[in-house]
Scaffold this motif. Structure first.
Motif, PDB file in Angstrom:
ATOM      1  N   GLU A  49       0.832  -1.211   0.000  1.00  0.00           N
ATOM      2  CA  GLU A  49       0.000   0.000   0.000  1.00  0.00           C
ATOM      3  C   GLU A  49       0.869   1.265   0.000  1.00  0.00           C
ATOM      4  N   THR A  50       1.892   1.302   0.891  1.00  0.00           N
ATOM      5  CA  THR A  50       2.725   2.512   0.972  1.00  0.00           C
ATOM      6  C   THR A  50       3.544   2.704  -0.298  1.00  0.00           C
ATOM      7  N   LEU A  51       4.008   1.593  -0.894  1.00  0.00           N
ATOM      8  CA  LEU A  51       4.748   1.705  -2.149  1.00  0.00           C
ATOM      9  C   LEU A  51       3.851   2.266  -3.244  1.00  0.00           C
ATOM     10  N   LYS A  52       2.630   1.799  -3.310  1.00  0.00           N
ATOM     11  CA  LYS A  52       1.692   2.283  -4.324  1.00  0.00           C
ATOM     12  C   LYS A  52       1.411   3.760  -4.131  1.00  0.00           C
ATOM     13  N   GLU A  53       1.296   4.197  -2.863  1.00  0.00           N
ATOM     14  CA  GLU A  53       1.063   5.618  -2.586  1.00  0.00           C
ATOM     15  C   GLU A  53       2.206   6.483  -3.121  1.00  0.00           C
ATOM     16  N   ARG A  54       3.416   5.942  -3.117  1.00  0.00           N
ATOM     17  CA  ARG A  54       4.594   6.695  -3.557  1.00  0.00           C
ATOM     18  C   ARG A  54       4.920   6.464  -5.031  1.00  0.00           C
ATOM     19  N   GLY A  55       4.060   5.743  -5.715  1.00  0.00           N
ATOM     20  CA  GLY A  55       4.287   5.489  -7.127  1.00  0.00           C
ATOM     21  C   GLY A  55       5.372   4.475  -7.391  1.00  0.00           C
ATOM     22  N   LEU A  56       5.629   3.577  -6.432  1.00  0.00           N
ATOM     23  CA  LEU A  56       6.669   2.573  -6.559  1.00  0.00           C
ATOM     24  C   LEU A  56       6.056   1.190  -6.656  1.00  0.00           C
ATOM     25  N   SER A  57       6.852   0.247  -7.159  1.00  0.00           N
ATOM     26  CA  SER A  57       6.403  -1.141  -7.229  1.00  0.00           C
ATOM     27  C   SER A  57       7.170  -1.966  -6.209  1.00  0.00           C
ATOM     28  N   GLU A  58       6.825  -3.249  -6.091  1.00  0.00           N
ATOM     29  CA  GLU A  58       7.495  -4.123  -5.134  1.00  0.00           C
ATOM     30  C   GLU A  58       8.758  -4.752  -5.720  1.00  0.00           C
ATOM     31  N   VAL A  59       9.131  -4.355  -6.921  1.00  0.00           N
ATOM     32  CA  VAL A  59      10.332  -4.893  -7.559  1.00  0.00           C
ATOM     33  C   VAL A  59      11.568  -4.230  -6.945  1.00  0.00           C
ATOM     34  N   ASN A  60      12.544  -5.034  -6.512  1.00  0.00           N
ATOM     35  CA  ASN A  60      13.804  -4.486  -5.996  1.00  0.00           C
ATOM     36  C   ASN A  60      14.675  -4.055  -7.160  1.00  0.00           C
ATOM     37  N   ARG A  61      15.259  -2.886  -7.042  1.00  0.00           N
ATOM     38  CA  ARG A  61      16.116  -2.351  -8.104  1.00  0.00           C
ATOM     39  C   ARG A  61      17.521  -2.112  -7.559  1.00  0.00           C
ATOM     40  N   LEU A  62      18.508  -2.534  -8.321  1.00  0.00           N
ATOM     41  CA  LEU A  62      19.900  -2.343  -7.942  1.00  0.00           C
ATOM     42  C   LEU A  62      20.506  -1.293  -8.855  1.00  0.00           C
ATOM     43  N   LEU A  63      21.077  -0.257  -8.265  1.00  0.00           N
ATOM     44  CA  LEU A  63      21.693   0.819  -9.037  1.00  0.00           C
ATOM     45  C   LEU A  63      23.198   0.671  -8.974  1.00  0.00           C
ATOM     46  N   PHE A  64      23.854   0.637 -10.123  1.00  0.00           N
ATOM     47  CA  PHE A  64      25.314   0.613 -10.197  1.00  0.00           C
ATOM     48  C   PHE A  64      25.789   1.898 -10.849  1.00  0.00           C
ATOM     49  N   ILE A  65      26.752   2.547 -10.233  1.00  0.00           N
ATOM     50  CA  ILE A  65      27.345   3.752 -10.812  1.00  0.00           C
ATOM     51  C   ILE A  65      28.820   3.463 -11.036  1.00  0.00           C
ATOM     52  N   GLY A  66      29.230   3.425 -12.267  1.00  0.00           N
ATOM     53  CA  GLY A  66      30.621   3.107 -12.580  1.00  0.00           C
ATOM     54  C   GLY A  66      30.763   2.806 -14.057  1.00  0.00           C
ATOM     55  N   ARG A  67      31.940   2.288 -14.421  1.00  0.00           N
ATOM     56  CA  ARG A  67      32.223   1.975 -15.830  1.00  0.00           C
ATOM     57  C   ARG A  67      31.938   0.502 -16.091  1.00  0.00           C
ATOM     58  N   MET A  68      31.085   0.218 -17.052  1.00  0.00           N
ATOM     59  CA  MET A  68      30.769  -1.156 -17.439  1.00  0.00           C
ATOM     60  C   MET A  68      31.856  -1.667 -18.391  1.00  0.00           C
ATOM     61  N   ILE A  69      32.986  -2.094 -17.814  1.00  0.00           N
ATOM     62  CA  ILE A  69      34.110  -2.555 -18.619  1.00  0.00           C
ATOM     63  C   ILE A  69      34.526  -3.934 -18.122  1.00  0.00           C
ATOM     64  N   PRO A  70      35.153  -4.754 -18.985  1.00  0.00           N
ATOM     65  CA  PRO A  70      35.529  -6.112 -18.585  1.00  0.00           C
ATOM     66  C   PRO A  70      36.424  -6.161 -17.349  1.00  0.00           C
ATOM     67  N   GLU A  71      37.299  -5.144 -17.197  1.00  0.00           N
ATOM     68  CA  GLU A  71      38.234  -5.145 -16.073  1.00  0.00           C
ATOM     69  C   GLU A  71      37.539  -5.068 -14.716  1.00  0.00           C
ATOM     70  N   LYS A  72      36.257  -4.657 -14.698  1.00  0.00           N
ATOM     71  CA  LYS A  72      35.517  -4.593 -13.444  1.00  0.00           C
ATOM     72  C   LYS A  72      35.050  -5.970 -12.982  1.00  0.00           C
ATOM     73  N   GLY A  73      35.128  -6.969 -13.865  1.00  0.00           N
ATOM     74  CA  GLY A  73      34.806  -8.336 -13.473  1.00  0.00           C
ATOM     75  C   GLY A  73      33.334  -8.650 -13.404  1.00  0.00           C
ATOM     76  N   PHE A  74      32.509  -7.970 -14.198  1.00  0.00           N
ATOM     77  CA  PHE A  74      31.081  -8.278 -14.199  1.00  0.00           C
ATOM     78  C   PHE A  74      30.816  -9.636 -14.825  1.00  0.00           C
ATOM     79  N   ASP A  75      29.795 -10.321 -14.325  1.00  0.00           N
ATOM     80  CA  ASP A  75      29.393 -11.581 -14.945  1.00  0.00           C
ATOM     81  C   ASP A  75      28.807 -11.311 -16.334  1.00  0.00           C
TER      82      ASP A  75
END
Length: 213
Positions: A187-213
């Motif tokens: 209910e509170t999420l809906k009041e704030r215009g949000l959903s129940e989906v968890n979101r992960l924010l990454f701030i950085g360079r998407m480059i191979p050296e960072k070791g992302f899967d």
């Protein structure tokens, strides 16, 4: 409780340059000051290669001189920083990035018999070439403790020095700040215009050296 004198060695520092290693140094320096320690930061590669000292928010910052010539810059950064550390006489030296920070921390630790550590971030171990790679491998063996920003970075360390171990120091979100509110309901999420989906924010360079899967 006795006051500890801590020295950080870094190539750059905010606001002159803002990136992972620089912000990490600033965060740790401020944290250690807040718990009551005497904190020094040695900047080995400032915009202007001449000595300057400033007390900023309780942290003593040293802009170190160096020789701005190819082949001489890195050795001069190391020698000048070692001289300055001998004047500061820290109880522990922390190098941020392998060269020159890790080399300075390791050499000073061996010279004065104090604990030393290096925190490697990625490019500092992934892109080592030529004589700098030889110095980097030696530096990894000089420090008492090796820390890395990611598991991928640790793998790069062991490619150079399979005989050494490391510890991953994850610099993620502070859960005391970024936490789910107690009233997180559909209910509170809906009041704030949000959903129940968890979101992960990454701030950085998407480059191979960072070791992302």
């Amino acid at each position: 409780m006795s006051v500890m004198r801590v020295a950080y060695v870094t190539s750059f520092y905010p606001p002159e340059r803002i990136a992972g290693a620089e912000l990490g140094t600033q965060f740790m320096a401020h944290y250690m000051h807040d718990v009551g320690d005497e904190v020094h930061v040695l900047i080995t590669r400032p915009n202007v290669p001449r000595y300057k000292q400033e007390n900023r928010d309780g942290v003593i910052i040293h802009w170190m001189p160096y020789l701005p010539f190819p082949g001489l810059r890195l050795p001069s950064e190391i020698l000048v920083s070692l001289f300055q550390l001998s004047r500061i006489r820290p109880d522990i030296v922390h190098g941020n990035c392998l060269l020159p920070g890790g080399a300075v921390a390791g050499l000073y630790g061996k010279w004065k018999g104090v604990p030393s550590l290096v925190l490697c971030y990625g490019y500092d171990v992934a892109d080592m070439k030529g004589w700098a790679a030889k110095l980097g491998r030696l530096s990894l063996g000089w420090v008492k403790k090796i820390m890395v920003a990611t598991q991928h970075c640790g793998q790069k360390v062991q490619e150079h020095r399979p005989d050494l171990s490391f510890e991953v120091f994850y610099a993620g979100c502070d859960e005391r700040v970024f936490c789910c509110p107690e009233d997180r309901t559909a209910e509170t999420l809906k009041e704030r215009g949000l959903s129940e989906v968890n979101r992960l924010l990454f701030i950085g360079r998407m480059i191979p050296e960072k070791g992302f899967d």
